[in-house]
Design a protein around this motif. Sequence first.
Motif, PDB file in Angstrom:
ATOM      1  N   GLU A 200      11.557  25.347  -5.928  1.00 40.98           N
ATOM      2  CA  GLU A 200      10.408  26.240  -6.095  1.00 40.98           C
ATOM      3  C   GLU A 200      10.823  27.693  -6.291  1.00 40.98           C
ATOM      4  O   GLU A 200      10.032  28.506  -6.752  1.00 40.98           O
ATOM      5  N   ASP A 201      12.087  28.030  -5.959  1.00 42.45           N
ATOM      6  CA  ASP A 201      12.565  29.401  -6.108  1.00 42.45           C
ATOM      7  C   ASP A 201      13.282  29.655  -7.430  1.00 42.45           C
ATOM      8  O   ASP A 201      13.633  30.801  -7.722  1.00 42.45           O
ATOM      9  N   CYS A 202      13.515  28.601  -8.204  1.00 41.02           N
ATOM     10  CA  CYS A 202      14.287  28.822  -9.430  1.00 41.02           C
ATOM     11  C   CYS A 202      13.653  28.221 -10.680  1.00 41.02           C
ATOM     12  O   CYS A 202      14.218  28.332 -11.765  1.00 41.02           O
TER      13      CYS A 202
ATOM     14  N   ILE B 175      18.818  22.267  -5.451  1.00 38.20           N
ATOM     15  CA  ILE B 175      19.636  21.907  -6.615  1.00 38.20           C
ATOM     16  C   ILE B 175      20.552  20.743  -6.270  1.00 38.20           C
ATOM     17  O   ILE B 175      20.721  19.801  -7.055  1.00 38.20           O
ATOM     18  N   HIS B 176      21.144  20.771  -5.090  1.00 35.57           N
ATOM     19  CA  HIS B 176      22.024  19.687  -4.638  1.00 35.57           C
ATOM     20  C   HIS B 176      21.275  18.355  -4.627  1.00 35.57           C
ATOM     21  O   HIS B 176      21.807  17.330  -5.080  1.00 35.57           O
TER      22      HIS B 176
ATOM     23  N   PHE C 158      23.871  25.847  -4.961  1.00 36.36           N
ATOM     24  CA  PHE C 158      23.504  24.439  -4.813  1.00 36.36           C
ATOM     25  C   PHE C 158      22.406  24.250  -3.769  1.00 36.36           C
ATOM     26  O   PHE C 158      21.718  23.239  -3.769  1.00 36.36           O
ATOM     27  N   GLU C 159      22.233  25.242  -2.905  1.00 34.01           N
ATOM     28  CA  GLU C 159      21.187  25.168  -1.876  1.00 34.01           C
ATOM     29  C   GLU C 159      19.916  25.899  -2.286  1.00 34.01           C
ATOM     30  O   GLU C 159      18.945  25.940  -1.531  1.00 34.01           O
TER      31      GLU C 159
ATOM     32  N   GLY D  37      16.361  14.499   0.399  1.00 32.02           N
ATOM     33  CA  GLY D  37      17.589  14.292   1.142  1.00 32.02           C
ATOM     34  C   GLY D  37      17.662  12.993   1.913  1.00 32.02           C
ATOM     35  O   GLY D  37      18.687  12.695   2.546  1.00 32.02           O
ATOM     36  N   GLU D  38      16.606  12.187   1.855  1.00 35.65           N
ATOM     37  CA  GLU D  38      16.549  10.981   2.680  1.00 35.65           C
ATOM     38  C   GLU D  38      17.455   9.864   2.171  1.00 35.65           C
ATOM     39  O   GLU D  38      18.124   9.181   2.951  1.00 35.65           O
ATOM     40  N   LYS D  39      17.488   9.659   0.858  1.00 29.28           N
ATOM     41  CA  LYS D  39      18.291   8.560   0.329  1.00 29.28           C
ATOM     42  C   LYS D  39      18.586   8.758  -1.153  1.00 29.28           C
ATOM     43  O   LYS D  39      17.927   9.543  -1.849  1.00 29.28           O
TER      44      LYS D  39
END
Length: 343
Positions: A83-85, A99-100, A78-79, A153-155
């Motif tokens: 860009e890595d997947c 992903i999360h 989930f972390e 992650g802000e909102k």
Amino acid sequence: MKTNLINRISRAKNRNNFSGNVLIKIEDNLLVETSFGYANRSEKIENNTNTRFGIASGCKLFTAIAICQLVEKGKLSFETKLEDCLIGTFPHFDKDITIHHLLTHTAGIPDYFDEEVMNDFEELWINTPMYHIRMLKDFLPLFQNKPMKSKAGEKFNYNNAGYILLGLIIEQLSKLSFSDYIEENIFKRAGMKNSGYYELDALPQSTALGYIDFPNGTWKTNIYSLPAKGGSDGGAFVTVNDIARLWDALLNNQLLSKEYTFKLLTPFIQTKKLTGFYGYGIWIEKKEDYIFKYHILGYDPGVSFHSAFYPRSSIKTIICSNKSDGAYDVMREIEEEILSKAE
């Protein structure tokens, strides 16, 4: 109770000329199963128990379950960062998107249908005809080069494009088309034999057409309002009984282990509603210190869907409609009748 429920549902039906199917169960016991309106108005083919309905964003839950299955298999976490997947070009996207973030609508990425500047879904297809949108990659030009709307992650900001990206990740990791993965790993395992991702110009038998009504009493179908084939942000067709089977399979840990089912149902982020939260692909409503309901919903031109599971009473409700509205009103009547007694 059954008589009162039917009377309430009928009242809601009469208020907005509801067209669709309603199913209510307590555990395995059937309380109500009823149908209204036409699957095909021109031919006067009535909706019935086996009618398939589009559920729009209601199937974001399928995408979230699929991602959790891949995490459970160790294909990603989930972390894991976007860009890595995922192979692709997203020049303005935040490098910290995970992903999360995508699962919880907190990635901050641009959407392909921005409700702040557009109010008519058909505007979206002026430059990109909807009949060209048949694969997930077809959505990318609609948003991949746009700037971020907020920091990762802000909102919470409900976002369809994030679920398109999740679907592309599922395709990349599984080596299957998104719809094939869902049908093999969710629909078959849950016993959802009458559900699938169909093209609007090639619908199978027993599938309701979606209708858009106008104030003067005229109407049209939604074939020019939606992508030709739905994807990981919405657009599957289901029966009410198949959604009941989905709830059973999910809650009995048949699609995910107990650990990952719990993860998916965790209220991670508060939505704009004071008592509302979002898990992975699912809305969660709290009352005081307990979970009042888990629910999924979808609204598109010609589509209205709402389904919920109430943990304290083990009640499942499923409302599918082939009109642009009506499901919420039916749901409200059901809740007023049974939940004050059951809860």
